[in-house]
Design an enzyme around this catalytic site. Structure first.
Site, short mmCIF file in Angstrom:
data_model
loop_
_atom_site.label_atom_id
_atom_site.label_comp_id
_atom_site.label_asym_id
_atom_site.label_seq_id
_atom_site.Cartn_x
_atom_site.Cartn_y
_atom_site.Cartn_z
N HIS A 1 0.84 -1.20 0.00
CA HIS A 1 0.00 0.00 0.00
C HIS A 1 0.88 1.25 0.00
O HIS A 1 1.26 1.75 1.06
CB HIS A 1 -0.90 0.01 1.24
N HIS B 1 -3.99 3.11 -3.34
CA HIS B 1 -4.19 2.61 -1.97
C HIS B 1 -3.47 1.28 -1.74
O HIS B 1 -2.67 1.17 -0.81
CB HIS B 1 -5.68 2.43 -1.67
N GLU C 1 -17.04 -2.94 25.22
CA GLU C 1 -16.23 -4.16 25.38
C GLU C 1 -15.01 -4.17 24.47
O GLU C 1 -13.91 -4.51 24.89
CB GLU C 1 -17.08 -5.41 25.11
N HIS D 1 -27.79 -14.19 26.20
CA HIS D 1 -26.69 -14.04 27.14
C HIS D 1 -26.01 -15.36 27.52
O HIS D 1 -25.07 -15.37 28.29
CB HIS D 1 -27.19 -13.36 28.43
#
Length: 654
Positions: free
Chosen positions: A26, A257, A404, A466
């Site tokens: 890149h 890119h 999280e 859960h």
């Protein structure tokens, strides 16, 4: 006086030549951000390539990790001893340090592994937080550095960036400076195809100091960095750049890119930049300008060495960066286990974890705990911990919020910075929310600890959203990761003893919501969890069957063994709290534990991953699908994870 144009063009030339030689890579980002990076290093960065782990160095994170050649080019130009021109010539080749994306530990001067977009900026937040926390303990003479980040559009699109930006703003990380490569290009084309976000307003809303500059105006970039450093808030500098800068036909397009420019375009680029030198050839005066940065950094480092030698807290500072004191911790855990085996408390292993952390946090001076808004459920905060905030970096407990993924990345950054042993908690079902960062913990070999509670259908009424029936198997599949599922309070303490003294492996503690009896009522100094699996119940006269269980199901296996004994069937019970550590044991030990009799595995999760333990003549009692919402006892009965089911499975085998 240095020639920053030539310094920047050296980055561009090395980047386009290395990508061309590899026929892979890149070039766009390194060429577009070469001016910004040159100004940053030439005027601001304090680093010493002869002491790459110097504790008070500035940190540089290339969050847009696909632009790795910018990092390698700079480290070569600075004179890092392991980054000679041969490494650059062999970019992306087997056996060389110059991997496709920067990899921590593969070469000096790489602060973190990046490539998964958004991870770098999020990890840098942890580094900057650790710097402030370390500074609060040891003062400006020993801890006084900045964390600089180059992030791309992709980094800021990734959801984790929102978590990290918000966390940094809330904790007031004024030593964090992010330079956004605002080139308006992604792989697919213009950023406008997929995003209309006003990034400056987004950062401002999170409490950051924000500026916008022309990324090719070196003095403007320098002024912006000076202003950013003077502001008490974390800073974002939007650097308007041209991707692939200097390539006359391809700059400003997605064509630069992720593909080589091609020989013809490279020749034209050399002319456009006024860079007449052959591939991989750097003039001596350009090397001299870059080496001056290293010389300046070495002078600063030597002065710091003198300050450290004279510092009253020198020993404590060194200890905070060293491996944990295993002797002291071993003694404390052994004494604690004595009490547990005697008292035999029945507690959930999440509570057992908190109890073990009370011992660890009282013994080790540099733990840094936290939770993703589940402190009262994960039980990760111990009695003496104070909250970390912008007003109290001397604390040791971090409220990460419902972030999280950001929490996991920040813990990686804290571990990489040094000075702290990081752990943080959430529900096990939400491990998937932070899996990208957990994977980098494992890939980088960081001893981060993840406290994952509510580990099965045993959590009960919260239901299948859960209940992590497949999660444990998926985590066990991750290389260099210890997945602990302790059966009782003693095994939980032993798992924490291992995790707290790990040097290169992250730990995941899968912990119950429901209370579990203490099964290890006879004390042993030996850490049995360190063997991965061991015989908990060994019937006299040999065994007819071996029951292997983990966590809350070890109690079920023990009850099943009692019932089988009444029918004259001799069942050994093996507790297997860590499959990975068991796999590391020698063949003789594994054979002695598993035996030759038929085997039944018991775990309130799917069977995947149990094959090596069970073998062919075996059965499995566990989950085959998702759970349900009901009281825990009813769920175990409904899904047939009971002593009665284990007995039936044994009799069917025999």
């Amino acid at each position: 006086m240095t020639n920053e144009n030539n310094m920047a063009n050296a980055i561009r030339a090395l980047s386009m030549d290395a990508v061309q030689a590899a026929n892979s890579g890149h070039p766009g980002a390194p060429m577009g951000m070469a001016d910004v990076a040159t100004v940053l290093f030439n005027r601001f960065m304090t680093i010493d390539p002869t002491a790459d782990k110097w504790a008070d160095r500035d940190r540089f994170v290339m969050s847009a990790g696909h632009g790795s050649m910018l990092v390698y080019a700079i480290n070569h130009l600075l004179g890092y001893s392991d980054m000679d021109i041969n490494q650059i010539r062999n970019f992306r080749q087997m056996g060389f340090r110059t991997a496709g994306h920067p990899e921590y530990g593969h070469a000096m001067g790489i602060e973190t592994t990046t490539g998964p977009l958004g991870q770098g900026i999020s990890t840098a937040v942890g580094m900057a937080l650790a710097e402030r926390m370390h500074n609060a303990r040891f003062g400006n003479d020993l801890v006084d550095h900045y964390t600089y980040v180059i992030a791309g559009d992709g980094c800021l699109m990734e959801g984790i960036s929102h978590e990290a930006i918000d966390l940094a703003g809330n904790t007031g990380l004024g030593r964090l400076v992010v330079m956004w490569d605002d080139n308006a290009i992604t792989i697919d084309g213009a950023v406008s195809l997929s995003s209309s976000m006003n990034q400056q307003m987004r950062f401002e809303a999170a409490g950051w100091h924000v500026q916008s500059v022309d990324g090719h105006d070196k003095d403007a970039v320098a002024t912006a960095i000076e202003v950013a450093k003077a502001d008490p808030r974390p800073s974002m500098i939007a650097c308007k750049t041209i991707i692939g800068y200097g390539a006359p036909n391809k700059q400003g397009t997605s064509a630069t890119h992720g593909a080589p420019l091609g020989d013809d375009e490279i020749a034209l680029t050399r002319k456009a930049l006024g860079w007449p030198h052959a591939p991989f050839e750097i003039p001596a005066e350009v090397y001299d300008d870059w080496h001056a940065i290293a010389t300046r950094g070495k002078t600063a480092r030597l002065a710091w060495d003198f300050r450290l030698a004279a510092a009253p807290k020198a020993d404590a500072f060194k200890a905070s960066l060293a491996a944990p004191d295993t002797t002291g911790l071993d003694a404390a855990i052994t004494a604690y286990k004595h009490r547990l085996s005697k008292d035999a408390p029945k507690v959930a292993t999440r509570k057992a974890s908190q109890m073990a952390l009370e011992i660890i946090n009282a013994t080790l001076p540099n733990t840094a705990g936290g939770s993703a808004d589940l402190t009262g459920s994960n039980l990760t905060k111990t009695s003496a911990m104070e909250t970390v905030s912008k007003d109290n970096y001397a604390g040791s407990y971090i409220y990460y919020g419902v972030r999280e993924h950001g929490m996991a990345a920040a813990m990686n950054g804290i571990a990489l910075h040094g000075g702290f042993l990081a752990y943080g908690g959430t529900f096990l079902a939400f491990a998937d929310y932070c899996r990208g960062a957990i994977r980098l913990s494992a890939l980088m070999g960081l001893p981060v600890s993840y406290v994952m509670t509510h580990d099965s259908i045993g959590l009960g009424e919260d239901g299948p959203t859960h209940q992590p029936v497949e999660t444990i198997a998926s985590l066990r599949a991750m290389p260099n990761t210890w997945v602990f599922r302790p059966a009782d309070v003693v095994e939980t303490a032993e798992a924490w003893q291992i995790a707290a003294t790990s040097t290169a492996t992250p730990s995941i503690h899968c912990l119950s919501r429901q209370g579990l009896p203490c099964l290890r009522t006879s004390h042993t100094d030996t850490n049995m969890v360190a063997r991965g699996a061991y015989v908990l119940r060994d019937p006299a006269g040999g065994r007819d069957v071996t029951l292997i269980a983990t966590g809350s199901e070890v109690e079920i296996a023990m009850n099943a063994a009692d019932a089988l004994a009444e029918d004259g069937i001799k069942a050994a019970v093996v507790s297997a709290p860590c499959f990975e550590l068991f796999a590391e044991q020698d063949a003789a030990y594994r054979a002695s534990v598993l035996g030759t009799a038929p085997r039944v595995g018991v775990e309130a999760a799917i069977e995947q991953g149990w094959g090596k333990l069970l073998g062919d003549n075996s059965a499995f009692v566990g989950m085959t699908g998702f759970g349900a919402s009901a009281p825990a006892d009813e769920l175990y009965e409904h899904f047939g994870i009971t002593a009665k089911s284990v007995v039936s499975a044994v009799k069917n085998l025999l």
